[in-house]
Design an enzyme around this catalytic site. Structure first.
Site, PDB file in Angstrom:
ATOM      1  NE  ARG A   1     -27.376   3.921  -3.600  1.00 33.25           N
ATOM      2  CZ  ARG A   1     -28.403   4.490  -4.227  1.00 33.25           C
ATOM      3  NH1 ARG A   1     -29.595   3.911  -4.224  1.00 33.25           N
ATOM      4  NH2 ARG A   1     -28.259   5.633  -4.862  1.00 33.25           N
TER       5      ARG A   1
ATOM      6  CE  LYS B   1     -13.035   0.051  -8.450  1.00 29.30           C
ATOM      7  NZ  LYS B   1     -11.772  -0.564  -8.010  1.00 29.30           N
TER       8      LYS B   1
ATOM      9  CG  ASP C   1      -2.132   0.864   1.080  1.00 30.18           C
ATOM     10  OD1 ASP C   1      -3.248   0.323   1.172  1.00 30.18           O
ATOM     11  OD2 ASP C   1      -1.992   2.100   0.855  1.00 30.18           O
TER      12      ASP C   1
ATOM     13  N   GLY D   1     -27.342  12.097 -10.054  1.00 28.43           N
ATOM     14  CA  GLY D   1     -26.771  10.793 -10.395  1.00 28.43           C
ATOM     15  C   GLY D   1     -27.209   9.648  -9.503  1.00 28.43           C
TER      16      GLY D   1
ATOM     17  CE1 TYR E   1     -13.700   3.655  -7.431  1.00 25.96           C
ATOM     18  CE2 TYR E   1     -16.106   3.753  -7.541  1.00 25.96           C
ATOM     19  CZ  TYR E   1     -14.950   3.119  -7.126  1.00 25.96           C
ATOM     20  OH  TYR E   1     -15.028   1.941  -6.421  1.00 25.96           O
TER      21      TYR E   1
ATOM     22  CB  SER F   1     -17.878  -0.786  -7.980  1.00 27.21           C
ATOM     23  OG  SER F   1     -18.989  -0.005  -7.623  1.00 27.21           O
TER      24      SER F   1
ATOM     25  CG  ASP G   1       2.182   4.450  -6.737  1.00 24.70           C
ATOM     26  OD1 ASP G   1       1.444   3.636  -7.337  1.00 24.70           O
ATOM     27  OD2 ASP G   1       2.053   5.686  -6.831  1.00 24.70           O
TER      28      ASP G   1
END
Ligand code: NAD
Ligand code: UDP
Length: 340
Positions: free
Chosen positions: A232, A154, A32, A296, A150, A125, A59
């Site tokens: 959700r 994915k 990480d 959104g 973002y 996701s 990284d």
């Protein structure tokens, strides 16, 4: 004993997954760069498991440095969590998001190829389903149009991984599409520790419950849902962590190629229900007001869990009350998050 490289392993989901992996008998190596987590997580993991995990502050986009990890360890599998994940920030900083999220995965994939590491679990996701209102989302639901960079990372990474699996017949991949991970480890020692004012519901409620933020704004109560607020599929992070162990076991027992699974509970919880459950957990009211809709937002988003149940043998066991009480326990024990 199998060794799993966990990129992003000091982050929220990664750190909980490290515990599940350890408890299931895997050796863990963490990479990480600490861009969104603290080194203190390693001390906390040691307090929980009694084990000091091997850690590299690297990284994942830095190929030469990451190569040393493959050089120094016999890696059997990779779980790739490392990435930037703040939706709003991705709109402000698209280049940083595309660069970090795409390059880190490509670097990991190219080192996996070089070192003949064939097992990959990738954090995708539910955002890849886009704006469809055809719920529940099954793994066969069409991929949609994402509303932010973002989400597109994915979406693109799923495609990149599929292309690599086509080209490398030995590659075995599980793409996990998470719904809404929340909650914290029962010890209260690790949890979600966002920087600044949170955007997501649970970290925000948690700060209001603690008195750090004045009140929650519910983004709209005029949706076509039972109480007018959005639904959700919240899933406890410890259940989610267990899903990664199931994914590795699945990879061990199956042929090569790409397999996709939703990780959710299959149940939609409204914003108002989440607030009520959190009030029960913390024992007092959470001040809130109704505001306008957030651009959104989907009215309803929840998973079909049938495929994960049948093929992975995965079923979430913790409910919304467990999610709220563990989140509150983490908040109370770490009012200012973790410090290094
Ligand atoms: P997190 O930010 O807590 O963890 C990600 C970790 O990756 C952090 O510790 C960060 O320091 C590290 N990192 C980022 N870029 C890196 C790089 N280039 N090299 C090395 N380390 C790097 O986020 P999280 O909630 O634990 O999410 C983990 C993964 O799951 C992410 O890929 C995220 O996009 C995905 N995901 C999260 C959610 C969610 O709601 N939390 C939902 C769906 C998918
Ligand atoms: N939400 C809200 N107030 C907040 C943050 C979130 O009402 O301060 C709502 C949001 O509109 C959505 C739900 O809570 O309906 C979950 O939002 P979150 O950002 O946590 O997850 P996502 O929308 O990405 O699924």
């Amino acid at each position: 004993m199998q060794t799993v490289l966990v990129t992003g392993g000091t982050g929220f989901i990664g750190s909980h997954t490290v515990i599940s992996l350890h408890e299931s008998g895997y050796e863990v190596v963490i990479v990480d760069n600490l861009i969104n987590s603290k080194k203190e997580v390693l001390n906390r993991l040691e307090r929980i498991t009694g084990k000091r995990f091997k850690f590299y502050n690297i990284d994942c986009c830095d190929r030469d440095s990451l190569k040393t990890v493959f050089e120094q360890n016999k890696i059997d599998s990779v779980i790739h969590f490392a990435g930037l994940k703040a939706v709003g920030e991705s709109v402000q900083m698209p280049l940083e998001y595309y660069s970090n999220n795409i390059n880190s995965m490509i670097t990991v994939l190219s080192l996996m190829r070089e070192y003949n590491v064939n097992n990959l679990v990738f954090s995708s996701s539910a955002t890849v389903y886009g704006q469809s209102e055809d719920v529940p989302f099954t793994e066969e639901s069409p991929l949609g149009v994402c509303t932010n960079p973002y989400g597109w990372t994915k979406w693109m990474l799923e495609q990149i991984i599929k292309d690599c699996a086509n080209a490398i017949p030995s590659l075995k991949v599980v793409l996990l599409r998470y719904f809404n991970p929340v909650g914290a480890h029962e010890s209260g020692l690790i949890g979600e520790d966002p920087k600044g004012i949170p955007n997501n519901l649970f970290p925000y409620i948690s700060k209001v419950a603690a008195g750090t933020l004045e009140k929650l704004t519910i983004h709209g109560d005029d949706y076509d849902t039972p109480d007018g607020t959005c639904l959700r599929d919240y899933i406890h992070v410890c259940d989610l962590a267990q899903g990664h162990v199931k994914a590795l076991q699945y990879i061990d027992n199956n042929y090569a190629g790409v397999n996709i699974f939703n990780l959710g509970t299959g149940k939609g919880t409204s914003v108002k229900e989440a607030v009520a459950a959190f009030e029960k957990a913390c024992g007092h009211e959470i001040p809130h007001v109704i505001g306008p809709r957030r651009a959104g937002d989907l009215p309803v988003c929840y998973a079909s869990t049938a495929k994960a149940e049948q093929l992975l043998g995965f079923k979430a066991s913790r409910d919304i009350n467990d999610m709220c009480s563990s989140c509150w326990n983490w908040q109370v024990n770490n009012p200012d998050g973790l410090q290094d």
